[in-house]
Design an enzyme around this catalytic site. Structure first.
Site, PDB file in Angstrom:
ATOM      1  N   GLU A  53       0.820  -1.208   0.000  1.00  0.00           N
ATOM      2  CA  GLU A  53       0.000   0.000   0.000  1.00  0.00           C
ATOM      3  C   GLU A  53       0.857   1.263   0.000  1.00  0.00           C
ATOM      4  O   GLU A  53       0.524   2.247  -0.665  1.00  0.00           O
ATOM      5  CB  GLU A  53      -0.944  -0.005   1.202  1.00  0.00           C
ATOM      6  CG  GLU A  53      -2.077  -1.017   1.111  1.00  0.00           C
ATOM      7  CD  GLU A  53      -3.024  -0.732  -0.048  1.00  0.00           C
ATOM      8  OE1 GLU A  53      -3.096   0.430  -0.504  1.00  0.00           O
ATOM      9  OE2 GLU A  53      -3.686  -1.672  -0.510  1.00  0.00           O
ATOM     10  N   TYR A 136      -6.261   6.326   4.805  1.00  0.00           N
ATOM     11  CA  TYR A 136      -6.461   5.338   3.751  1.00  0.00           C
ATOM     12  C   TYR A 136      -5.628   4.082   4.010  1.00  0.00           C
ATOM     13  O   TYR A 136      -6.140   2.949   3.972  1.00  0.00           O
ATOM     14  CB  TYR A 136      -6.102   5.905   2.370  1.00  0.00           C
ATOM     15  CG  TYR A 136      -5.954   4.789   1.370  1.00  0.00           C
ATOM     16  CD1 TYR A 136      -7.075   4.185   0.821  1.00  0.00           C
ATOM     17  CD2 TYR A 136      -4.694   4.278   1.051  1.00  0.00           C
ATOM     18  CE1 TYR A 136      -6.952   3.104  -0.037  1.00  0.00           C
ATOM     19  CE2 TYR A 136      -4.561   3.202   0.194  1.00  0.00           C
ATOM     20  CZ  TYR A 136      -5.698   2.623  -0.344  1.00  0.00           C
ATOM     21  OH  TYR A 136      -5.564   1.538  -1.175  1.00  0.00           O
ATOM     22  N   ASP A 154      -9.750   5.170  -2.138  1.00  0.00           N
ATOM     23  CA  ASP A 154      -8.613   5.759  -2.836  1.00  0.00           C
ATOM     24  C   ASP A 154      -9.107   6.518  -4.069  1.00  0.00           C
ATOM     25  O   ASP A 154     -10.314   6.698  -4.264  1.00  0.00           O
ATOM     26  CB  ASP A 154      -7.588   4.684  -3.205  1.00  0.00           C
ATOM     27  CG  ASP A 154      -8.066   3.770  -4.335  1.00  0.00           C
ATOM     28  OD1 ASP A 154      -9.274   3.791  -4.676  1.00  0.00           O
ATOM     29  OD2 ASP A 154      -7.222   3.033  -4.884  1.00  0.00           O
ATOM     30  N   CYS A 210     -13.224   1.353 -15.064  1.00  0.00           N
ATOM     31  CA  CYS A 210     -13.717   2.721 -14.894  1.00  0.00           C
ATOM     32  C   CYS A 210     -12.533   3.667 -14.726  1.00  0.00           C
ATOM     33  O   CYS A 210     -12.381   4.358 -13.716  1.00  0.00           O
ATOM     34  CB  CYS A 210     -14.659   2.792 -13.685  1.00  0.00           C
ATOM     35  SG  CYS A 210     -15.620   4.312 -13.582  1.00  0.00           S
ATOM     36  N   CYS A 217     -16.668   1.251 -20.646  1.00  0.00           N
ATOM     37  CA  CYS A 217     -18.026   1.109 -20.115  1.00  0.00           C
ATOM     38  C   CYS A 217     -18.722  -0.138 -20.615  1.00  0.00           C
ATOM     39  O   CYS A 217     -19.566  -0.716 -19.914  1.00  0.00           O
ATOM     40  CB  CYS A 217     -18.851   2.349 -20.448  1.00  0.00           C
ATOM     41  SG  CYS A 217     -18.194   3.875 -19.712  1.00  0.00           S
ATOM     42  N   CYS A 220     -18.187  -2.886 -18.202  1.00  0.00           N
ATOM     43  CA  CYS A 220     -18.470  -2.627 -16.789  1.00  0.00           C
ATOM     44  C   CYS A 220     -19.635  -3.475 -16.303  1.00  0.00           C
ATOM     45  O   CYS A 220     -20.725  -3.436 -16.899  1.00  0.00           O
ATOM     46  CB  CYS A 220     -18.779  -1.144 -16.589  1.00  0.00           C
ATOM     47  SG  CYS A 220     -19.154  -0.738 -14.867  1.00  0.00           S
ATOM     48  N   CYS A 226     -25.086   3.068 -13.609  1.00  0.00           N
ATOM     49  CA  CYS A 226     -24.187   4.221 -13.620  1.00  0.00           C
ATOM     50  C   CYS A 226     -24.920   5.497 -14.006  1.00  0.00           C
ATOM     51  O   CYS A 226     -25.389   5.656 -15.150  1.00  0.00           O
ATOM     52  CB  CYS A 226     -23.036   3.963 -14.588  1.00  0.00           C
ATOM     53  SG  CYS A 226     -21.830   5.297 -14.635  1.00  0.00           S
TER      54      CYS A 226
END
Length: 306
Positions: A53, A136, A154, A210, A217, A220, A226
Site C-alpha cells: 500500500e 487510507y 482511494d 472505470c 463502459c 463494466c 451508472c
C-alpha cells in the site's frame, strides 16, 4: 441489507464481488502470505499489505511489482527492516520516487517492533498511530490483511462512486471526504470478510474498467446502474498533467541516485555532476537534508541517512 436491487448500493456490491472473482489481477500482495506450516501469521500478512500500500501511493502497479518482490525478499518482516539503517531503505527504494515513503516504512517497522512485538497490528487505531500511516493506508491494511469492515477510499474508488451515484466524471477535490467514506461504507456487505473483498473489487473496477481516461463502459458489470453513463458521460474539466523534467523533484531524484550508488559519503563535486545548475541543485539538496533523506557527513561530504 437488501441485495436484490442491482441499482442499490448493496446490489452493486453483490455484482462487483462476483465480477472480481473472475476479473481480479493476480498480484502478490493479494495472495495470502499468512499461512506458514498450516498456521496463520497475521503480522507477516499485515507487513506484505502495508509495504504494497505504501509503494502503490502515486505509483503504478507495473513499477511497484519488481520493487515489492525485492523488498519482501530482503525484509520479509518489520524486524528485518528495523535492524538496518534508514539509508538502506532509501537505497532499496530505487526509482519508485517520493522517497519519504521509504523513511516512513522504516519508521513504521521500528514502531511495530517496539510497540507490537514485531507484528503489524490489526486494530485500526494502532495502525493509525504508526509513523507515516494515514487514514487510507490504515483502513486498507485492516481490510485487506485482516478482513475487517472499513471503507477503503482511494482515487479509483472516488472516481467510481462519483460516476455511479453522482453522475460526475470524477470526484471533486484532492482528498476523500467524510461524505464519500460514508457512501462507500453504506455499500459494504455486513460480513467483514465480504466487505473486504468488495473494497478491493471496487478499487479493481476503477483500475481496470472505470479508468480516468478512456473508461471501458461496455465491459463494466454495473453500467446499468451508472448515473454518469445514463447522463451521456459528460466530460469534466481537463486536468493538467504534472510535469517532471526540469523540476526540483527531478533534481532530487538525480542527487539521490548518486547517493544510492555509493556505499560511502559523496563529495559535493560528484553531486554537482548530476545537475549543473547550482541554485536549483543546492535547493534540492537542502530539501533532501530537511526531509531526512540525506545527511551531511562529518567531513562535509553527503550520504544516505543512518
Amino acid at each position: 441489507m437488501r441485495t436484490d436491487d442491482p441499482t442499490a448500493p448493496a446490489g452493486v456490491a453483490t455484482t462487483l464481488v462476483s465480477w472480481y472473482a473472475e476479473a481480479a489481477r493476480d498480484l502478490p500482495w493479494r495472495r495470502d502470505p499468512r499461512a506458514v506450516d498450516g498456521e496463520r501469521s497475521p503480522g507477516v500478512g499485515g507487513w506484505a499489505v502495508l509495504v504494497s500500500e505504501v509503494m502503490l501511493q502515486q505509483t503504478p502497479v507495473a513499477r511497484v511489482l519488481p520493487a515489492y518482490v525485492a523488498w519482501l525478499d530482503r525484509w520479509p518482516t518489520p524486524a528485518a527492516l528495523a535492524r538496518e539503517p534508514a539509508g538502506e531503505a532509501v537505497r532499496m527504494w530505487g526509482r519508485l520516487g517520493y522517497h519519504r515513503r521509504a523513511l516512513s516504512l522504516h519508521a513504521a517497522a521500528a514502531a511495530i517492533v517496539a510497540r507490537h512485538e514485531g507484528e503489524v497490528p490489526a486494530d485500526l487505531d494502532d495502525l493509525l498511530a504508526l509513523p507515516g500511516v494515514g487514514a487510507y493506508t490504515a483502513r486498507a491494511v485492516a481490510s485487506f490483511a485482516f478482513g475487517q469492515r472499513h471503507p477503503v477510499v482511494d482515487t479509483n474508488v472516488r472516481r467510481v462512486v462519483a460516476r455511479l451515484f453522482e453522475g460526475q466524471p470524477d470526484a471533486a477535490g484532492a482528498a476523500a471526504t467524510a461524505r464519500e467514506r460514508a457512501l462507500v461504507e453504506s455499500m459494504l456487505p455486513d460480513a467483514p470478510s465480504h466487505a473486504a473483498t468488495f473494497s478491493v473489487a471496487l478499487m479493481e473496477l476503477g483500475a481496470l474498467v472505470c479508468t480516468a481516461r478512456s473508461p471501458r463502459c461496455a465491459l463494466c458489470p454495473v453500467s446499468s446502474s451508472c448515473a454518469w453513463l445514463a447522463a451521456g458521460s459528460p466530460a469534466g474539466s481537463a486536468r493538467r498533467a504534472q510535469t517532471y523534467a526540469g523540476t526540483d523533484r527531478q533534481v532530487r531524484g538525480r542527487l539521490l541516485a548518486v547517493l544510492r550508488d555509493h556505499d560511502g559519503p559523496v563529495a559535493a563535486d560528484e553531486l554537482a555532476r548530476a545537475w549543473d545548475e547550482p541554485q536549483q541543485r543546492d535547493r534540492a539538496l537542502a530539501s533532501l537534508l530537511a526531509d531526512g533523506l540525506a545527511r551531511t557527513h562529518e567531513d562535509g561530504r553527503y550520504a544516505l541517512p543512518d
